[in-house]
Design an enzyme around this catalytic site. Structure first.
Site, PDB file in Angstrom:
ATOM      1  N   GLN A  36       0.839  -1.200   0.000  1.00 15.57           N
ATOM      2  CA  GLN A  36       0.000   0.000   0.000  1.00 15.57           C
ATOM      3  C   GLN A  36       0.876   1.253   0.000  1.00 15.57           C
ATOM      4  OE1 GLN A  36      -2.425   2.511  -0.320  1.00 15.57           O
ATOM      5  NE2 GLN A  36      -3.763   0.885   0.458  1.00 15.57           N
ATOM      6  N   ARG A  38      -0.148   4.342   0.321  1.00 10.13           N
ATOM      7  CA  ARG A  38      -0.662   5.371   1.212  1.00 10.13           C
ATOM      8  C   ARG A  38      -0.061   5.186   2.603  1.00 10.13           C
ATOM      9  NH1 ARG A  38      -5.519   7.907   0.809  1.00 10.13           N
ATOM     10  NH2 ARG A  38      -6.302   6.276  -0.568  1.00 10.13           N
ATOM     11  N   SER A  52     -21.323   5.702   6.745  1.00  9.06           N
ATOM     12  CA  SER A  52     -22.039   5.290   5.532  1.00  9.06           C
ATOM     13  C   SER A  52     -22.215   3.781   5.491  1.00  9.06           C
ATOM     14  CB  SER A  52     -21.272   5.769   4.300  1.00  9.06           C
ATOM     15  OG  SER A  52     -21.867   5.278   3.114  1.00  9.06           O
ATOM     16  N   GLN A  60     -19.488  -1.886  -2.467  1.00 11.89           N
ATOM     17  CA  GLN A  60     -18.536  -2.421  -3.446  1.00 11.89           C
ATOM     18  C   GLN A  60     -17.612  -3.408  -2.748  1.00 11.89           C
ATOM     19  OE1 GLN A  60     -16.164   0.551  -5.370  1.00 11.89           O
ATOM     20  NE2 GLN A  60     -15.065  -0.899  -6.668  1.00 11.89           N
ATOM     21  N   GLY A  76      -9.246  -1.863  -1.866  1.00 10.06           N
ATOM     22  CA  GLY A  76     -10.354  -1.644  -0.941  1.00 10.06           C
ATOM     23  C   GLY A  76      -9.958  -1.541   0.513  1.00 10.06           C
ATOM     24  N   GLU A  77      -8.720  -1.073   0.769  1.00 12.95           N
ATOM     25  CA  GLU A  77      -8.267  -1.033   2.171  1.00 12.95           C
ATOM     26  C   GLU A  77      -9.080  -0.057   3.015  1.00 12.95           C
ATOM     27  OE1 GLU A  77      -4.197  -0.797   4.862  1.00 12.95           O
ATOM     28  OE2 GLU A  77      -4.140  -1.411   2.754  1.00 12.95           O
ATOM     29  N   ARG A  78      -9.503   1.067   2.433  1.00 11.12           N
ATOM     30  CA  ARG A  78     -10.317   2.021   3.194  1.00 11.12           C
ATOM     31  C   ARG A  78     -11.657   1.384   3.598  1.00 11.12           C
ATOM     32  NH1 ARG A  78     -12.338   5.876   0.758  1.00 11.12           N
ATOM     33  NH2 ARG A  78     -12.392   7.482   2.364  1.00 11.12           N
ATOM     34  N   ARG A  79     -12.261   0.661   2.660  1.00  6.65           N
ATOM     35  CA  ARG A  79     -13.530  -0.014   2.976  1.00  6.65           C
ATOM     36  C   ARG A  79     -13.341  -1.058   4.069  1.00  6.65           C
ATOM     37  NH1 ARG A  79     -14.267  -2.061  -2.617  1.00  6.65           N
ATOM     38  NH2 ARG A  79     -12.580  -0.636  -3.123  1.00  6.65           N
ATOM     39  N   ARG A 115      -7.711   7.695  -8.006  1.00  4.81           N
ATOM     40  CA  ARG A 115      -8.504   8.555  -7.129  1.00  4.81           C
ATOM     41  C   ARG A 115      -7.782   9.873  -6.842  1.00  4.81           C
ATOM     42  NH1 ARG A 115      -9.387   3.883  -3.917  1.00  4.81           N
ATOM     43  NH2 ARG A 115      -8.011   4.757  -2.346  1.00  4.81           N
TER      44      ARG A 115
END
Length: 303
Positions: A36, A38, A52, A60, A76-79, A115
């Site tokens: 990753q 980030r 949310s 997703q 999809g690490e944030r999810r 993004r």
């Protein structure tokens, strides 16, 4: 930031899924992506995503691969993080087979680049990892992520700055233009002092570049040497401080000199002789700087 990305996620995730549909995977069985790029996750944005997910669920699926130790995140690490914080036991996931470490590095970087939410230092570390782990040249990295080589080079040069200055860039206290100017100072303590002054005084990039030139003059005791002249070549009537057009130049030549310096980010000198014959001298200070100039003046697709 150029909008043209190389291979998209759809292409990079072209491996056959383990199944044709999503499956529920326990949150605590998912391992984060070790590649990753980030380095910081915005806590406010994560909190909003968490709320949310509590209201609407995970819309997703995350994308995973199998490793010898379990299931590892591809995208999809944030999810995944927000779902874990929201108290979910499992999340919908698609499992991809045969995804290599090299593809993981590329996937993680491209997903975030699409993004556009990586800071310049995170981008630089991502590009550096593609160089070191994938064995790519800077040109190869640029091709894989769909950017100009000069963009990749400029980001990688940021990693030559002291950690404290890199932190200011990551926090948007300094722009890439400020950071590139500071690279011209050969003494770290002077770089740090001037970086603090730039932030404190709110200097523009142009003003920061002038401050850097003055700092270099103070360090070396002289301005950078003018290019050597060949025998019989007419000498300019006067020398100007580094980065400024000679005072004796005609207004049109001064204006063009300053325009070229702004566009190229380096010292330019126009030596005009009667009959509009002369030279344009452009300075560079290292191999990377030369490559950046070449890419600006003669992009590969026009050579």
């Amino acid at each position: 930031m150029e909008k043209r990305l190389g291979r998209g996620l759809g292409s990079l995730l072209g491996s056959k899924p383990a199944s044709d549909s999503t499956t529920q995977v326990a949150v605590d069985q998912i391992q984060p992506n070790p590649y990753q790029p980030r380095e910081h996750f915005d806590e406010t944005a994560l909190a909003e995503l968490r709320e949310s997910i509590r209201t609407h669920g995970v819309l997703q699926p995350v994308v995973l691969r199998r490793t010898g130790t379990g299931l590892q995140l591809i995208a999809g690490e944030r999810r995944w993080r927000a779902s874990r914080d929201a108290g979910l036991v499992s999340v919908p996931a698609v499992i991809r087979e045969g995804v290599t470490d090299a593809e993981m590095i590329e996937l993680a970087l491209v997903e975030n680049l699409q993004r556009e939410d990586l800071d310049p230092i995170e981008r630089a570390h991502g590009y550096q990892r593609m160089v070191s782990d994938l064995g790519l040249t800077q040109a190869g990295v640029a091709e894989r992520v769909g950017l100009k080589r000069s963009t990749v080079t400029n980001h990688l040069r940021l990693l030559e700055l002291p950690d404290a200055i890199q932190k200011l860039v990551a926090e948007s206290a300094l722009s890439m233009g400020h950071a590139r100017a500071l690279l011209g100072i050969p003494a770290e303590e002077v770089q740090l002092a001037l970086a603090d002054k730039i932030v404190h005084d709110g200097m523009s990039v142009r003003t920061a570049e002038e401050a850097v030139r003055e700092a270099v003059r103070e360090l070396t005791g002289r301005a950078p040497k003018a290019p050597q002249e060949s025998a019989g070549e007419a000498k300019p009537s006067s020398q100007a401080p580094d980065g400024e057009a000679p005072k004796s130049q005609e207004p049109w030549a001064r204006a063009l000199t300053e325009r070229l310096q702004r566009a190229l980010g380096t010292k330019v000198e126009i030596r005009n002789r009667p009959g509009y014959r002369g030279q344009i001298l452009i300075e560079y200070f290292d191999k990377d700087g030369l490559e950046v100039l070449v890419d600006q003046l003669a992009p590969p697709d026009t050579i």
